[in-house]
Design an enzyme around this catalytic site. Structure first.
Site, PDB file in Angstrom:
ATOM      1  CB  THR A  23      -0.919  -0.027   1.188  1.00 10.46           C
ATOM      2  OG1 THR A  23      -0.007  -0.009   2.317  1.00 10.46           O
ATOM      3  CG2 THR A  23      -1.918  -1.161   1.235  1.00 10.46           C
ATOM      4  CE1 TYR A  76       5.422   2.272   3.563  1.00 11.71           C
ATOM      5  CE2 TYR A  76       3.674   0.830   3.351  1.00 11.71           C
ATOM      6  CZ  TYR A  76       5.196   1.042   3.453  1.00 11.71           C
ATOM      7  OH  TYR A  76       6.057   0.064   3.442  1.00 11.71           O
TER       8      TYR A  76
HETATM    9  P1  NAP Z   1       6.171  -2.843  -6.235  1.00  7.06           P
HETATM   10  O1  NAP Z   1       5.338  -3.669  -5.722  1.00  7.06           O
HETATM   11  O2  NAP Z   1       7.636  -3.623  -6.572  1.00  7.06           O
HETATM   12  O3  NAP Z   1       5.712  -2.122  -7.557  1.00  7.06           O
HETATM   13  C1  NAP Z   1       4.810  -1.162  -7.393  1.00  7.06           C
HETATM   14  C2  NAP Z   1       4.512  -0.737  -8.771  1.00  7.06           C
HETATM   15  O4  NAP Z   1       4.223  -1.649  -9.759  1.00  7.06           O
HETATM   16  C3  NAP Z   1       3.398   0.223  -8.990  1.00  7.06           C
HETATM   17  O5  NAP Z   1       3.719   1.446  -9.922  1.00  7.06           O
HETATM   18  C4  NAP Z   1       2.452  -0.598  -9.821  1.00  7.06           C
HETATM   19  O6  NAP Z   1       1.422   0.173 -10.489  1.00  7.06           O
HETATM   20  C5  NAP Z   1       3.105  -1.612 -10.403  1.00  7.06           C
HETATM   21  N1  NAP Z   1       2.311  -2.942 -10.710  1.00  7.06           N
HETATM   22  C6  NAP Z   1       1.704  -3.596  -9.864  1.00  7.06           C
HETATM   23  N2  NAP Z   1       1.641  -4.645 -10.516  1.00  7.06           N
HETATM   24  C7  NAP Z   1       1.939  -4.756 -11.844  1.00  7.06           C
HETATM   25  C8  NAP Z   1       2.096  -5.480 -12.787  1.00  7.06           C
HETATM   26  N3  NAP Z   1       1.297  -6.712 -12.706  1.00  7.06           N
HETATM   27  N4  NAP Z   1       2.449  -4.883 -14.098  1.00  7.06           N
HETATM   28  C9  NAP Z   1       3.153  -4.047 -14.013  1.00  7.06           C
HETATM   29  N5  NAP Z   1       2.938  -3.034 -13.234  1.00  7.06           N
HETATM   30  C10 NAP Z   1       2.813  -3.248 -11.985  1.00  7.06           C
HETATM   31  O7  NAP Z   1       6.747  -1.604  -5.293  1.00  7.06           O
HETATM   32  P2  NAP Z   1       6.527  -0.997  -3.736  1.00  7.06           P
HETATM   33  O8  NAP Z   1       5.342  -0.520  -3.797  1.00  7.06           O
HETATM   34  O9  NAP Z   1       7.561  -0.360  -3.364  1.00  7.06           O
HETATM   35  O10 NAP Z   1       6.698  -2.582  -3.104  1.00  7.06           O
HETATM   36  C11 NAP Z   1       5.605  -3.155  -2.572  1.00  7.06           C
HETATM   37  C12 NAP Z   1       5.098  -3.044  -1.227  1.00  7.06           C
HETATM   38  O11 NAP Z   1       6.186  -3.441  -0.329  1.00  7.06           O
HETATM   39  C13 NAP Z   1       4.739  -1.643  -0.803  1.00  7.06           C
HETATM   40  O12 NAP Z   1       3.725  -0.960  -1.268  1.00  7.06           O
HETATM   41  C14 NAP Z   1       4.835  -1.788   0.844  1.00  7.06           C
HETATM   42  O13 NAP Z   1       3.703  -2.251   1.348  1.00  7.06           O
HETATM   43  C15 NAP Z   1       5.961  -2.548   0.758  1.00  7.06           C
HETATM   44  N6  NAP Z   1       7.393  -2.028   1.087  1.00  7.06           N
HETATM   45  C16 NAP Z   1       8.078  -2.112   2.233  1.00  7.06           C
HETATM   46  C17 NAP Z   1       9.273  -1.415   2.208  1.00  7.06           C
HETATM   47  C18 NAP Z   1       9.835  -1.687   3.860  1.00  7.06           C
HETATM   48  O14 NAP Z   1      10.833  -0.737   3.985  1.00  7.06           O
HETATM   49  N7  NAP Z   1       9.303  -2.437   4.748  1.00  7.06           N
HETATM   50  C19 NAP Z   1       9.796  -0.918   1.593  1.00  7.06           C
HETATM   51  C20 NAP Z   1       9.144  -0.668   0.308  1.00  7.06           C
HETATM   52  C21 NAP Z   1       7.830  -1.366   0.040  1.00  7.06           C
HETATM   53  P3  NAP Z   1       0.012   0.553  -9.983  1.00  7.06           P
HETATM   54  O15 NAP Z   1      -0.266   1.049  -8.582  1.00  7.06           O
HETATM   55  O16 NAP Z   1      -0.463   1.691 -11.103  1.00  7.06           O
HETATM   56  O17 NAP Z   1      -1.078  -0.637 -10.305  1.00  7.06           O
END
Ligand code: NAP
Length: 279
Positions: A19, A53
């Site tokens: 999220t 977030y």
């Molecule tokens: P991610 O999930 O690797 O990438 C998100 C991006 O990918 C968004 O732009 C999304 O677009 C796009 N996307 C999603 N599904 C897709 C698909 N099937 N094909 C093409 N593009 C796609 O990156 P993230 O948000 O950094 O990581 C995921 C989650 O991990 C975060 O949201 C957070 O909850 C968690 N996180 C935790 C930490 C930590 O320090 N613990 C750090 C980073 C992230 P749309 O939104 O437009 O669909």
């Protein structure tokens, strides 16, 4: 949906929903809520959020998405390191519970290591667990040395998960952290499994070639790649309904030895200890 067992034996969905960046702007809220609801319908019932977030805005989006179906969902949230003291953790937890409009967080994580001793944070987590405010606790962005410190703290054996950066361009954890967690039954939650800003990773010729062979997308290959370990949970973030459907369907993609070798040739596995990668 396939499940991953936490150390307590409780199963959670192997693909969950991130999220980060949700709750930032009012105009996107309805779309984000709908995306999370669709994801729950498709079996991605673990939702990952954090007090960080959108300054609590993402937790409010989660509250809307799970309204009326809280018991179907496993909510993960995270406490800021600067709140990770004996008194700061319960206060931050109460604020998160309020924003999430729930009486318990299923898994509460230390977002990254700050200045408070890890043993103090563990003691605060254990007290919250005993009070029923959280059901499990874990950590995020901690490497092996810190995991050893957690394991050595009173109650540290109850650490359920470590959430870390893991995708084909960032695989240093395979050298030591991933096996360390596997041996002790600590689940790995792979964050940014699509590379966070997806453009570069999803254009990888290796991922594109494997995807073509399976008739799926490079994003689905990236998710299936992370899920080849049975104790890994993947938490892609998607606000787009098409992306949500794709991500849920990635659970059916099974990569062959040939696929994995092709990915290894471009995205090399670690040959030695690497500093923990983080965003
Ligand atoms: P991610 O999930 O690797 O990438 C998100 C991006 O990918 C968004 O732009 C999304 O677009 C796009 N996307 C999603 N599904 C897709 C698909 N099937 N094909 C093409 N593009 C796609 O990156 P993230 O948000 O950094 O990581 C995921 C989650 O991990 C975060 O949201 C957070 O909850 C968690 N996180 C935790 C930490 C930590 O320090 N613990 C750090 C980073 C992230 P749309 O939104 O437009 O669909």
């Amino acid at each position: 949906m396939r499940t991953v067992k936490l150390p307590s034996g409780e199963p959670v969905s192997a693909i969950g929903q991130g999220t980060w960046y949700m709750g930032d702007g009012k105009s996107e809220a309805a779309r984000e809520v709908a995306a999370l609801q669709l994801g729950i319908d498709l079996g991605m019932t673990l939702i990952d959020t954090a007090e960080m977030y959108a300054d609590g805005g993402a937790e409010r989006i989660v509250a809307q998405a799970v309204a009326g179906r809280r018991d179907q969902v496993f909510i993960v949230s995270k406490v800021y390191p600067y709140n990770a003291s004996r008194s700061g953790v319960p206060a931050a937890c109460e604020r998160s519970l309020k924003r999430l409009n729930t009486d318990r967080i299923d898994l509460y994580l230390l977002h990254w290591r700050g200045s408070f001793p890890l043993s103090e944070t563990v003691a605060a987590f254990e007290a919250l667990r005993q009070a029923g405010k959280i059901r499990h606790w874990g950590v995020s962005n901690l490497d092996v040395a810190d995991m050893e410190a957690i394991a050595g703290a009173p109650g540290g054996e109850n650490c359920a998960a470590n959430q870390v950066l893991y995708h084909p361009n960032s695989r240093g954890i395979e050298y030591d952290l991933l096996p360390w967690c596997d041996k002790r039954g600590v689940a790995i939650m792979a964050y940014s499994p699509l590379g966070h800003t997806t453009s570069r990773l999803l254009r990888s010729p290796a991922l594109v070639a494997v995807a073509k062979r399976h008739g799926v997308t490079p994003a689905q290959v990236a998710l299936a790649w992370g899920l080849r370990f049975p104790h890994v949970i993947s938490i892609p973030k998607a606000s787009d309904a098409g992306h949500v459907r794709e991500n849920a369907a990635a659970i059916d993609v099974v990569l062959t030895a040939e696929d994995l070798a092709e990915i290894d040739a471009t995205h090399r596995p670690p040959g030695r200890k690497q500093p923990l990668d983080l965003l």
